[in-house]
Design a protein around this motif. Structure first.
Motif, PDB file in Angstrom:
ATOM      1  N   GLY A 192       0.893  -5.175 -12.409  1.00  0.00           N
ATOM      2  CA  GLY A 192       0.155  -5.532 -11.203  1.00  0.00           C
ATOM      3  C   GLY A 192       0.243  -4.448 -10.143  1.00  0.00           C
ATOM      4  O   GLY A 192      -0.763  -4.106  -9.500  1.00  0.00           O
ATOM      5  N   VAL A 193       1.441  -3.896  -9.947  1.00  0.00           N
ATOM      6  CA  VAL A 193       1.628  -2.828  -8.955  1.00  0.00           C
ATOM      7  C   VAL A 193       0.809  -1.602  -9.342  1.00  0.00           C
ATOM      8  O   VAL A 193       0.134  -0.996  -8.494  1.00  0.00           O
ATOM      9  CB  VAL A 193       3.123  -2.450  -8.829  1.00  0.00           C
ATOM     10  CG1 VAL A 193       3.287  -1.191  -7.996  1.00  0.00           C
ATOM     11  CG2 VAL A 193       3.901  -3.597  -8.209  1.00  0.00           C
ATOM     12  N   ILE A 194       0.858  -1.243 -10.625  1.00  0.00           N
ATOM     13  CA  ILE A 194       0.122  -0.064 -11.094  1.00  0.00           C
ATOM     14  C   ILE A 194      -1.376  -0.248 -10.890  1.00  0.00           C
ATOM     15  O   ILE A 194      -2.070   0.643 -10.371  1.00  0.00           O
ATOM     16  CB  ILE A 194       0.430   0.222 -12.572  1.00  0.00           C
ATOM     17  CG1 ILE A 194       1.884   0.675 -12.722  1.00  0.00           C
ATOM     18  CG2 ILE A 194      -0.514   1.288 -13.122  1.00  0.00           C
ATOM     19  CD1 ILE A 194       2.338   0.821 -14.160  1.00  0.00           C
ATOM     20  N   ILE A 195      -1.887  -1.413 -11.282  1.00  0.00           N
ATOM     21  CA  ILE A 195      -3.320  -1.694 -11.146  1.00  0.00           C
ATOM     22  C   ILE A 195      -3.749  -1.625  -9.682  1.00  0.00           C
ATOM     23  O   ILE A 195      -4.810  -1.087  -9.354  1.00  0.00           O
ATOM     24  CB  ILE A 195      -3.657  -3.086 -11.725  1.00  0.00           C
ATOM     25  CG1 ILE A 195      -3.536  -3.053 -13.253  1.00  0.00           C
ATOM     26  CG2 ILE A 195      -5.063  -3.512 -11.326  1.00  0.00           C
ATOM     27  CD1 ILE A 195      -3.696  -4.411 -13.896  1.00  0.00           C
ATOM     28  N   GLY A 196      -2.897  -2.166  -8.801  1.00  0.00           N
ATOM     29  CA  GLY A 196      -3.241  -2.184  -7.383  1.00  0.00           C
ATOM     30  C   GLY A 196      -3.111  -0.837  -6.698  1.00  0.00           C
ATOM     31  O   GLY A 196      -3.840  -0.546  -5.738  1.00  0.00           O
ATOM     32  N   LEU A 197      -2.202   0.018  -7.184  1.00  0.00           N
ATOM     33  CA  LEU A 197      -1.914   1.287  -6.514  1.00  0.00           C
ATOM     34  C   LEU A 197      -2.723   2.476  -7.031  1.00  0.00           C
ATOM     35  O   LEU A 197      -2.949   3.430  -6.282  1.00  0.00           O
ATOM     36  CB  LEU A 197      -0.423   1.620  -6.633  1.00  0.00           C
ATOM     37  CG  LEU A 197       0.536   0.768  -5.800  1.00  0.00           C
ATOM     38  CD1 LEU A 197       1.965   1.254  -5.991  1.00  0.00           C
ATOM     39  CD2 LEU A 197       0.170   0.811  -4.323  1.00  0.00           C
ATOM     40  N   VAL A 198      -3.135   2.437  -8.270  1.00  0.00           N
ATOM     41  CA  VAL A 198      -3.847   3.589  -8.837  1.00  0.00           C
ATOM     42  C   VAL A 198      -5.132   3.938  -8.065  1.00  0.00           C
ATOM     43  O   VAL A 198      -5.335   5.097  -7.694  1.00  0.00           O
ATOM     44  CB  VAL A 198      -4.137   3.370 -10.341  1.00  0.00           C
ATOM     45  CG1 VAL A 198      -5.148   4.403 -10.854  1.00  0.00           C
ATOM     46  CG2 VAL A 198      -2.847   3.480 -11.140  1.00  0.00           C
ATOM     47  N   PRO A 199      -6.029   2.968  -7.789  1.00  0.00           N
ATOM     48  CA  PRO A 199      -7.260   3.318  -7.062  1.00  0.00           C
ATOM     49  C   PRO A 199      -7.013   3.934  -5.679  1.00  0.00           C
ATOM     50  O   PRO A 199      -7.630   4.971  -5.360  1.00  0.00           O
ATOM     51  CB  PRO A 199      -8.011   1.979  -6.976  1.00  0.00           C
ATOM     52  CG  PRO A 199      -7.526   1.209  -8.151  1.00  0.00           C
ATOM     53  CD  PRO A 199      -6.078   1.553  -8.255  1.00  0.00           C
ATOM     54  N   PRO A 200      -6.151   3.348  -4.798  1.00  0.00           N
ATOM     55  CA  PRO A 200      -5.947   3.989  -3.495  1.00  0.00           C
ATOM     56  C   PRO A 200      -5.318   5.375  -3.588  1.00  0.00           C
ATOM     57  O   PRO A 200      -5.659   6.264  -2.802  1.00  0.00           O
ATOM     58  CB  PRO A 200      -5.032   3.019  -2.741  1.00  0.00           C
ATOM     59  CG  PRO A 200      -4.428   2.145  -3.772  1.00  0.00           C
ATOM     60  CD  PRO A 200      -5.427   2.074  -4.864  1.00  0.00           C
ATOM     61  N   ILE A 201      -4.428   5.584  -4.537  1.00  0.00           N
ATOM     62  CA  ILE A 201      -3.809   6.901  -4.697  1.00  0.00           C
ATOM     63  C   ILE A 201      -4.828   7.922  -5.194  1.00  0.00           C
ATOM     64  O   ILE A 201      -4.861   9.074  -4.734  1.00  0.00           O
ATOM     65  CB  ILE A 201      -2.601   6.815  -5.651  1.00  0.00           C
ATOM     66  CG1 ILE A 201      -1.466   6.039  -4.979  1.00  0.00           C
ATOM     67  CG2 ILE A 201      -2.117   8.212  -6.034  1.00  0.00           C
ATOM     68  CD1 ILE A 201      -0.266   5.774  -5.861  1.00  0.00           C
ATOM     69  N   ILE A 202      -5.691   7.505  -6.121  1.00  0.00           N
ATOM     70  CA  ILE A 202      -6.755   8.400  -6.603  1.00  0.00           C
ATOM     71  C   ILE A 202      -7.675   8.792  -5.448  1.00  0.00           C
ATOM     72  O   ILE A 202      -8.040   9.964  -5.291  1.00  0.00           O
ATOM     73  CB  ILE A 202      -7.568   7.726  -7.733  1.00  0.00           C
ATOM     74  CG1 ILE A 202      -6.728   7.638  -9.009  1.00  0.00           C
ATOM     75  CG2 ILE A 202      -8.851   8.505  -8.008  1.00  0.00           C
ATOM     76  CD1 ILE A 202      -7.417   6.901 -10.140  1.00  0.00           C
ATOM     77  N   LEU A 203      -8.054   7.799  -4.609  1.00  0.00           N
ATOM     78  CA  LEU A 203      -8.930   8.079  -3.468  1.00  0.00           C
ATOM     79  C   LEU A 203      -8.251   9.036  -2.491  1.00  0.00           C
ATOM     80  O   LEU A 203      -8.874   9.972  -1.988  1.00  0.00           O
ATOM     81  CB  LEU A 203      -9.303   6.778  -2.765  1.00  0.00           C
ATOM     82  CG  LEU A 203     -10.233   6.910  -1.548  1.00  0.00           C
ATOM     83  CD1 LEU A 203     -11.545   7.583  -1.942  1.00  0.00           C
ATOM     84  CD2 LEU A 203     -10.497   5.547  -0.916  1.00  0.00           C
ATOM     85  N   TYR A 204      -6.962   8.803  -2.236  1.00  0.00           N
ATOM     86  CA  TYR A 204      -6.196   9.665  -1.341  1.00  0.00           C
ATOM     87  C   TYR A 204      -6.173  11.106  -1.850  1.00  0.00           C
ATOM     88  O   TYR A 204      -6.460  12.052  -1.099  1.00  0.00           O
ATOM     89  CB  TYR A 204      -4.773   9.114  -1.213  1.00  0.00           C
ATOM     90  CG  TYR A 204      -3.782  10.058  -0.579  1.00  0.00           C
ATOM     91  CD1 TYR A 204      -3.923  10.450   0.758  1.00  0.00           C
ATOM     92  CD2 TYR A 204      -2.707  10.566  -1.302  1.00  0.00           C
ATOM     93  CE1 TYR A 204      -3.009  11.322   1.344  1.00  0.00           C
ATOM     94  CE2 TYR A 204      -1.796  11.438  -0.726  1.00  0.00           C
ATOM     95  CZ  TYR A 204      -1.957  11.804   0.594  1.00  0.00           C
ATOM     96  OH  TYR A 204      -1.052  12.671   1.178  1.00  0.00           O
ATOM     97  N   LYS A 205      -5.860  11.290  -3.125  1.00  0.00           N
ATOM     98  CA  LYS A 205      -5.795  12.631  -3.710  1.00  0.00           C
ATOM     99  C   LYS A 205      -7.166  13.296  -3.693  1.00  0.00           C
ATOM    100  O   LYS A 205      -7.291  14.503  -3.443  1.00  0.00           O
ATOM    101  CB  LYS A 205      -5.269  12.548  -5.150  1.00  0.00           C
ATOM    102  CG  LYS A 205      -3.820  12.100  -5.276  1.00  0.00           C
ATOM    103  CD  LYS A 205      -2.869  13.147  -4.714  1.00  0.00           C
ATOM    104  CE  LYS A 205      -1.421  12.777  -4.964  1.00  0.00           C
ATOM    105  NZ  LYS A 205      -0.483  13.793  -4.411  1.00  0.00           N
ATOM    106  N   TRP A 206      -8.208  12.520  -3.960  1.00  0.00           N
ATOM    107  CA  TRP A 206      -9.562  13.069  -3.986  1.00  0.00           C
ATOM    108  C   TRP A 206     -10.009  13.517  -2.608  1.00  0.00           C
ATOM    109  O   TRP A 206     -10.613  14.585  -2.455  1.00  0.00           O
ATOM    110  CB  TRP A 206     -10.522  12.025  -4.544  1.00  0.00           C
ATOM    111  CG  TRP A 206     -11.946  12.519  -4.650  1.00  0.00           C
ATOM    112  CD1 TRP A 206     -12.445  13.371  -5.595  1.00  0.00           C
ATOM    113  CD2 TRP A 206     -13.034  12.179  -3.781  1.00  0.00           C
ATOM    114  NE1 TRP A 206     -13.788  13.588  -5.358  1.00  0.00           N
ATOM    115  CE2 TRP A 206     -14.164  12.875  -4.265  1.00  0.00           C
ATOM    116  CE3 TRP A 206     -13.154  11.357  -2.663  1.00  0.00           C
ATOM    117  CZ2 TRP A 206     -15.408  12.770  -3.642  1.00  0.00           C
ATOM    118  CZ3 TRP A 206     -14.394  11.255  -2.044  1.00  0.00           C
ATOM    119  CH2 TRP A 206     -15.503  11.955  -2.536  1.00  0.00           C
TER     120      TRP A 206
END
Length: 241
Positions: free
Chosen positions: A10-24
């Motif tokens: 659950g943590v991974i699913i919730g955190l991956v999109p915001p981290i990807i957006l941040y890095k992008w």
């Protein structure tokens, strides 16, 4: 063991999109000083989770002391979702955003202000997502990861604050806080059990606002990609406090 595994998923699913957006956003942004300020904004968004928790706790205690919860559960739920949750979160994120601006003497553009506030919201979303994973299902975490509500509220806040700096009109400064507060408050209130008991159709409101948050993620991506096409967003702003 299964519960721990589901929590991690659950943590991974919730955190991956915001981290990807941040890095992008960092990759697409400028180099040098402003990129470091972008990183600070994201970190401040993470750090502000603690004062938000304290402020929400204090407001919750005040609400309990009024006796409103027993007298009128629906009205209390409105107070809790709009004031204890939405108001505390949006106000403190806005104050952190202002602190980032004051601590760095940089010729910000309208684009910079929009992205900085979005990154503050994104940082806070990461912390909130990690805590929500303890009592949310996988589908709820997927929805949180895809919609990125705090990033959406952040880009609204930053865009209107930038418009205030661009035009010198204070009304845009008011809207920069008021619009995210209304959207956030309505979303949380629309999910409350007390309101759904009054009319089950109120669930539709939260679904609509969830869709709006997803639209804002699309707008964030488009805004970052198209920023260089307009000097309105990229030229340094004169400050109007």
């Amino acid at each position: 063991m299964a519960d721990i595994l589901m929590l991690v998923v659950g943590v991974i699913i919730g955190l991956v999109p915001p981290i990807i957006l941040y890095k992008w956003v960092l990759k697409k942004g400028k180099d040098g000083e402003v990129k470091e300020i972008y990183k600070k904004a994201f970190k401040y968004g993470i750090i502000v989770a603690l004062p938000i928790t304290l402020a929400s706790g204090a407001l919750s205690i005040i609400g309990n002391l009024t006796g409103l919860k027993e007298a009128n559960p629906l009205l209390y739920q409105f107070y809790y979702t709009v004031i204890v949750l939405a108001f505390a979160e949006e106000l403190l994120k806005f104050l952190v955003f202002k602190r980032v601006l004051k601590k760095n003497d940089y010729p910000y553009s309208w684009y910079d202000l929009t992205i900085l506030m979005m990154l503050v919201g994104l940082g806070f979303q990461c912390i909130e997502t990690a805590t929500y994973a303890f009592d949310s299902g996988i589908m709820q975490m997927v929805l949180r990861g895809v919609s990125l509500g705090h990033a959406g509220y952040g880009i609204i806040m930053g865009w209107f604050y930038g418009k205030m700096q661009k035009t010198g009109k204070k009304i845009y400064g008011v809207l920069s806080l008021l619009i995210p507060l209304i959207l956030h408050g309505l979303y949380d209130f629309g999910l409350s059990e007390e309101l759904i008991k009054v009319n089950d159709n109120w669930k539709f409101l939260s679904l609509v606002l969830e869709a709006v948050c997803i639209v804002f993620v699309v707008l964030i991506i488009r805004f970052v990609r198209k920023r260089s096409e307009s000097e309105v967003y990229t030229e340094p702003l004169k400050k109007h406090e």
